[in-house]
Enzyme design. Structure first.
Site, PDB file in Angstrom:
ATOM      1  N   HIS A  28       9.831  69.108  94.541  1.00 15.59           N
ATOM      2  CA  HIS A  28      10.641  68.262  94.814  1.00 15.59           C
ATOM      3  C   HIS A  28      10.886  68.159  96.262  1.00 15.59           C
ATOM      4  CE1 HIS A  28      12.284  69.440  90.687  1.00 15.59           C
ATOM      5  NE2 HIS A  28      12.246  68.013  90.686  1.00 15.59           N
ATOM      6  N   ASP A  72       3.667  64.774  87.071  1.00 12.99           N
ATOM      7  CA  ASP A  72       3.873  63.720  85.939  1.00 12.99           C
ATOM      8  C   ASP A  72       3.172  62.531  86.146  1.00 12.99           C
ATOM      9  OD1 ASP A  72       5.937  65.126  84.488  1.00 12.99           O
ATOM     10  OD2 ASP A  72       7.101  64.944  86.261  1.00 12.99           O
ATOM     11  N   GLN A 111       3.876  59.265  84.227  1.00  8.42           N
ATOM     12  CA  GLN A 111       5.176  58.573  84.701  1.00  8.42           C
ATOM     13  C   GLN A 111       4.889  57.770  85.928  1.00  8.42           C
ATOM     14  OE1 GLN A 111       9.223  60.471  84.909  1.00  8.42           O
ATOM     15  NE2 GLN A 111       8.548  61.091  86.769  1.00  8.42           N
ATOM     16  N   ARG A 167      10.962  73.229  84.281  1.00 11.35           N
ATOM     17  CA  ARG A 167      10.799  73.756  82.792  1.00 11.35           C
ATOM     18  C   ARG A 167      10.081  75.228  82.892  1.00 11.35           C
ATOM     19  NH1 ARG A 167      10.748  67.922  81.132  1.00 11.35           N
ATOM     20  NH2 ARG A 167      12.404  67.891  79.632  1.00 11.35           N
TER      21      ARG A 167
HETATM   22  O1  PAF Z   1      10.458  62.996  86.898  1.00  5.42           O
HETATM   23  C1  PAF Z   1      11.853  63.201  86.578  1.00  5.42           C
HETATM   24  O2  PAF Z   1      12.465  64.223  87.175  1.00  5.42           O
HETATM   25  C2  PAF Z   1      12.500  62.066  85.968  1.00  5.42           C
HETATM   26  O3  PAF Z   1      11.845  61.434  85.065  1.00  5.42           O
HETATM   27  C3  PAF Z   1      13.167  60.946  86.848  1.00  5.42           C
HETATM   28  C4  PAF Z   1      11.695  60.195  87.604  1.00  5.42           C
HETATM   29  C5  PAF Z   1      14.004  61.423  87.982  1.00  5.42           C
HETATM   30  C6  PAF Z   1      13.870  59.842  86.012  1.00  5.42           C
HETATM   31  O4  PAF Z   1      14.719  60.347  85.551  1.00  5.42           O
END
Ligand code: PAF
Length: 311
Positions: free
Chosen positions: A33, A146, A149, A183
């Site tokens: 992050h 991800d 995503q 996780r």
């Molecule tokens: O990747 C994540 O942490 C989540 O899927 C996100 C993009 C914050 C959406 O809740």
């Protein structure tokens, strides 16, 4: 650093922050992050982070209630990174009572994670649409971890003309190769010792590719052979897919930067990992091939290496 909860507070604080780099998160932050925050910091006037464990992207029986949370720790980490604004909405700030609208991105959500977690990407697309509308970022930052995503979000932003740039940053890994994830905290000591086999399996596919194999079956077999060395790992899938459509490939076209991804369970923990096959020297010599493989990097001052996954 300002911390706000309601949409009105956010709108007031958002004010005139200039160009805004936005990092949506579900909290329990790690270095992955923070690498997104740093990328946002480099390329924008201000950085906004949201921390929201989004209930709509958890399927029934998934870990919504047990998802790790530590807001004080998260805020201290963000303050140390010089973040300007943090939005920590409650569920009702994101989904007003009676809210019943869902955003569905078609096609690319039908496979891989989408096929195994029905509703997951509707939840992701819905919350990201709401977060983007509220924060109004110039750029939004996501991790390549991800992988699907990122494909879904790019498609969402393009299809709905949401008017922001989607930036994807390379996967951050622990020294033994395990992809960083909130996780990972679920893993027992024994499981944690086994978990890097996922990365080793991806590297085996990469090595087979570098050795000249182009058939998907050969590359997938190389990955499966490594995973099979750890009986504790229950493999859900290993995939070799086009990086934009996520359609499974029979054969690798190096110009399309194929995505190798996998999901596996270790005890009760489900882990995913992925790698974009790096071009070989021969691929790079062939200038007629256009490479769509590397995550788009929004900060021109610090381009990512050809495949930061291998680091
Ligand atoms: O990747 C994540 O942490 C989540 O899927 C996100 C993009 C914050 C959406 O809740």
């Amino acid at each position: 650093m300002r911390v706000v909860t309601t949409r009105d507070e956010l709108a007031r604080a958002r004010g005139d922050l200039g160009t805004v780099g936005f990092v949506p998160t579900m909290g329990y932050l790690h270095d992955g992050h923070l690498s997104l925050v740093r990328a946002a910091r480099r390329a924008n006037d201000s950085v906004v982070v949201s921390i929201f464990v989004n209930p709509t992207q958890f399927d029934p029986g998934e870990d919504l209630d047990s998802y790790p949370r530590d807001l004080d720790r998260d805020l201290a980490m963000l303050e140390a990174e010089g973040v300007d604004l943090v939005w920590t909405p409650r569920v009702e700030d994101v989904y007003p009572p009676g809210s019943s609208t869902r955003v569905t991105v078609g096609g690319v959500t039908d496979v891989l994670e989408g096929a195994r977690r029905p509703g997951h990407f509707d939840g992701v697309a819905t919350v990201c649409t709401i977060l983007f509308r509220a924060v109004r970022p110039t750029r939004a930052y996501f991790g390549q971890k991800d992988a699907q995503q990122t494909v879904v979000i790019r498609r969402l932003v393009r299809d709905l003309a949401l008017g922001l740039e989607v930036c994807v940053e390379p996967i951050r890994r622990e020294p033994d190769g395990l992809a960083m994830s909130s996780r990972n905290t679920y893993l027992s000591t024994a499981e944690r010792a086994v978990a890097p086999v996922l990365h080793r399996a991806l590297l085996a596919a990469q090595e087979a590719y570098a050795a000249g194999h182009r058939q998907a079956s050969d590359l997938l077999e190389a990955a499966h052979a490594v995973l099979a060395t750890e009986p504790a790992v229950a493999v859900e899938y290993v995939s070799l897919a086009d990086p934009d459509t996520l359609a499974e490939l029979d054969e690798v076209d190096p110009g399309r930067g194929p995505l190798v991804s996998l999901a596996a369970r270790l005890g009760r923990t489900r882990l995913i990992d992925s790698l974009v096959l790096a071009p070989t020297a021969a691929d790079l010599r062939d200038s007629s091939r256009s490479s769509g493989q590397n995550p788009k990097i929004c900060d021109p001052r610090e381009p990512a290496p050809a495949d930061a996954d291998l680091g």
